[in-house]
Motif scaffolding. Structure first.
Motif, PDB file in Angstrom:
ATOM      1  N   GLU A   1      -6.341  -3.348  -2.589  1.00 42.92           N
ATOM      2  CA  GLU A   1      -7.632  -3.881  -3.031  1.00 42.92           C
ATOM      3  C   GLU A   1      -7.901  -3.598  -4.516  1.00 42.92           C
ATOM      4  O   GLU A   1      -8.541  -4.404  -5.193  1.00 42.92           O
ATOM      5  CB  GLU A   1      -8.773  -3.316  -2.177  1.00 42.92           C
ATOM      6  CG  GLU A   1      -8.829  -3.853  -0.767  1.00 42.92           C
ATOM      7  CD  GLU A   1      -8.080  -2.992   0.235  1.00 42.92           C
ATOM      8  OE1 GLU A   1      -8.385  -3.071   1.435  1.00 42.92           O
ATOM      9  OE2 GLU A   1      -7.187  -2.205  -0.195  1.00 42.92           O
TER      10      GLU A   1
ATOM     11  N   ALA B   1      -6.828 -13.655  -1.628  1.00 46.17           N
ATOM     12  CA  ALA B   1      -7.794 -12.550  -1.712  1.00 46.17           C
ATOM     13  C   ALA B   1      -8.421 -12.488  -3.104  1.00 46.17           C
ATOM     14  O   ALA B   1      -9.625 -12.243  -3.246  1.00 46.17           O
ATOM     15  CB  ALA B   1      -7.103 -11.226  -1.379  1.00 46.17           C
TER      16      ALA B   1
ATOM     17  N   LEU C   1     -15.624  -0.132  -0.159  1.00 45.40           N
ATOM     18  CA  LEU C   1     -14.281  -0.644   0.098  1.00 45.40           C
ATOM     19  C   LEU C   1     -14.265  -1.534   1.332  1.00 45.40           C
ATOM     20  O   LEU C   1     -13.621  -2.591   1.336  1.00 45.40           O
ATOM     21  CB  LEU C   1     -13.292   0.515   0.260  1.00 45.40           C
ATOM     22  CG  LEU C   1     -11.876   0.125   0.695  1.00 45.40           C
ATOM     23  CD1 LEU C   1     -11.236  -0.822  -0.311  1.00 45.40           C
ATOM     24  CD2 LEU C   1     -11.025   1.385   0.889  1.00 45.40           C
TER      25      LEU C   1
ATOM     26  N   THR D   1     -12.977  -5.351   1.192  1.00 46.94           N
ATOM     27  CA  THR D   1     -11.885  -5.851   2.017  1.00 46.94           C
ATOM     28  C   THR D   1     -12.331  -7.061   2.830  1.00 46.94           C
ATOM     29  O   THR D   1     -11.595  -8.056   2.939  1.00 46.94           O
ATOM     30  CB  THR D   1     -11.367  -4.746   2.963  1.00 46.94           C
ATOM     31  OG1 THR D   1     -11.024  -3.593   2.192  1.00 46.94           O
ATOM     32  CG2 THR D   1     -10.154  -5.215   3.743  1.00 46.94           C
TER      33      THR D   1
ATOM     34  N   GLU E   1     -10.793 -10.867   2.553  1.00 49.23           N
ATOM     35  CA  GLU E   1     -10.188 -11.501   3.720  1.00 49.23           C
ATOM     36  C   GLU E   1     -11.037 -12.649   4.259  1.00 49.23           C
ATOM     37  O   GLU E   1     -10.660 -13.306   5.226  1.00 49.23           O
ATOM     38  CB  GLU E   1      -9.963 -10.451   4.810  1.00 49.23           C
ATOM     39  CG  GLU E   1      -8.936  -9.397   4.408  1.00 49.23           C
ATOM     40  CD  GLU E   1      -8.799  -8.272   5.419  1.00 49.23           C
ATOM     41  OE1 GLU E   1      -9.736  -8.106   6.240  1.00 49.23           O
ATOM     42  OE2 GLU E   1      -7.773  -7.571   5.381  1.00 49.23           O
TER      43      GLU E   1
ATOM     44  N   THR F   1     -12.444 -13.092  -3.646  1.00 47.05           N
ATOM     45  CA  THR F   1     -13.225 -12.027  -4.280  1.00 47.05           C
ATOM     46  C   THR F   1     -13.855 -12.506  -5.579  1.00 47.05           C
ATOM     47  O   THR F   1     -15.035 -12.228  -5.852  1.00 47.05           O
ATOM     48  CB  THR F   1     -12.342 -10.793  -4.528  1.00 47.05           C
ATOM     49  OG1 THR F   1     -11.770 -10.375  -3.278  1.00 47.05           O
ATOM     50  CG2 THR F   1     -13.144  -9.653  -5.124  1.00 47.05           C
TER      51      THR F   1
ATOM     52  N   THR G   1      -7.731   3.654   6.672  1.00 46.00           N
ATOM     53  CA  THR G   1      -7.299   2.357   7.215  1.00 46.00           C
ATOM     54  C   THR G   1      -5.797   2.215   7.038  1.00 46.00           C
ATOM     55  O   THR G   1      -5.202   2.834   6.149  1.00 46.00           O
ATOM     56  CB  THR G   1      -8.031   1.184   6.515  1.00 46.00           C
ATOM     57  OG1 THR G   1      -7.924   1.348   5.096  1.00 46.00           O
ATOM     58  CG2 THR G   1      -9.502   1.151   6.905  1.00 46.00           C
TER      59      THR G   1
ATOM     60  N   ASP H   1       0.831  -1.210   0.000  1.00 47.62           N
ATOM     61  CA  ASP H   1       0.000   0.000   0.000  1.00 47.62           C
ATOM     62  C   ASP H   1       0.863   1.255   0.000  1.00 47.62           C
ATOM     63  O   ASP H   1       1.993   1.250   0.512  1.00 47.62           O
ATOM     64  CB  ASP H   1      -0.872   0.033   1.260  1.00 47.62           C
ATOM     65  CG  ASP H   1      -2.234  -0.602   1.052  1.00 47.62           C
ATOM     66  OD1 ASP H   1      -2.747  -0.565  -0.078  1.00 47.62           O
ATOM     67  OD2 ASP H   1      -2.777  -1.126   2.037  1.00 47.62           O
TER      68      ASP H   1
END
Length: 199
Positions: free
Chosen positions: A93, A65, A158, A162, A166, A69, A52, A42
């Motif tokens: 993400e 992930a 978002l 997330t 997860e 998703t 965050t 990030d």
């Protein structure tokens, strides 16, 4: 979504200019070869952007992930060649979403955060996208409220994205993704405007 004719595909494949390997294939190779290696990081200003903490993910965690998703997007009705609109900053993400949407057979089109209803509505109308994924709030703006106002059938925040990424990996049916499939749709500010009559 394949836009080139079979004639052109056969021509360029026959010349050896085009191959059969996809970005998904390359990612799967890296994930298998280096599961513990850092895959994505990030930006340090993530807390200022979306509130965050910044994170880094290994190829294994990032791949999981993607799978989680993709499975959830399919469960929610995403089908082959469906277009998904996203408005997220450059965070893990968003990188994950490119691969997850492709893995589900769809096409992601990511829009700049500064775009508002006129531009996003133009993209929604032109693409027929039903799913909109965006930051909950960024710089004080409510993207999800805008998405609902524009009439997207599903608006995913978002925070929800997330949590899905997860969460557990659900059933992931095989989806054929060809090297000639479109991976993403890109837009440029200033050349995608619509003409309006002036009075």
């Amino acid at each position: 979504m394949i836009l080139h004719s079979r004639q052109w595909i056969d021509h360029y494949v026959g010349e050896g200019r085009w191959g059969q390997r996809t970005l998904l294939d390359q990612f799967a190779h890296n994930r298998d070869a280096h599961p513990d290696r850092e895959a994505v990081v990030d930006p340090p200003d993530r807390p200022d952007l979306v509130g965050t903490p910044a994170r880094s993910l290994s190829y294994e965690a990032f791949g999981r992930a993607v799978d989680a998703t993709a499975a959830e997007l399919i469960r929610r009705g995403l089908a082959k060649d469906d277009i998904v609109v996203a408005q997220l900053p450059n965070i893990w993400e968003l990188a994950m979403l490119y691969l997850a949407v492709a893995r589900a057979g769809g096409v992601l089109t990511a829009l700049p955060l500064q775009w508002r209803a006129t531009d996003v509505g133009y993209v929604a109308e032109l693409t027929g996208a039903r799913l909109y994924i965006a930051a909950d709030h960024a710089k004080g703006f409510d993207y999800i409220a805008m998405g609902r106002t524009l009439g997207f059938e599903q608006c995913l925040s978002l925070a929800e994205l997330t949590a899905i990424a997860e969460g557990p990996v659900g059933p992931l049916p095989p989806v054929t993704v060809d090297a000639n499939d479109i991976f993403t749709l890109c837009w440029t500010s200033g050349t995608e405007s619509s003409l309006r009559a002036c009075s």
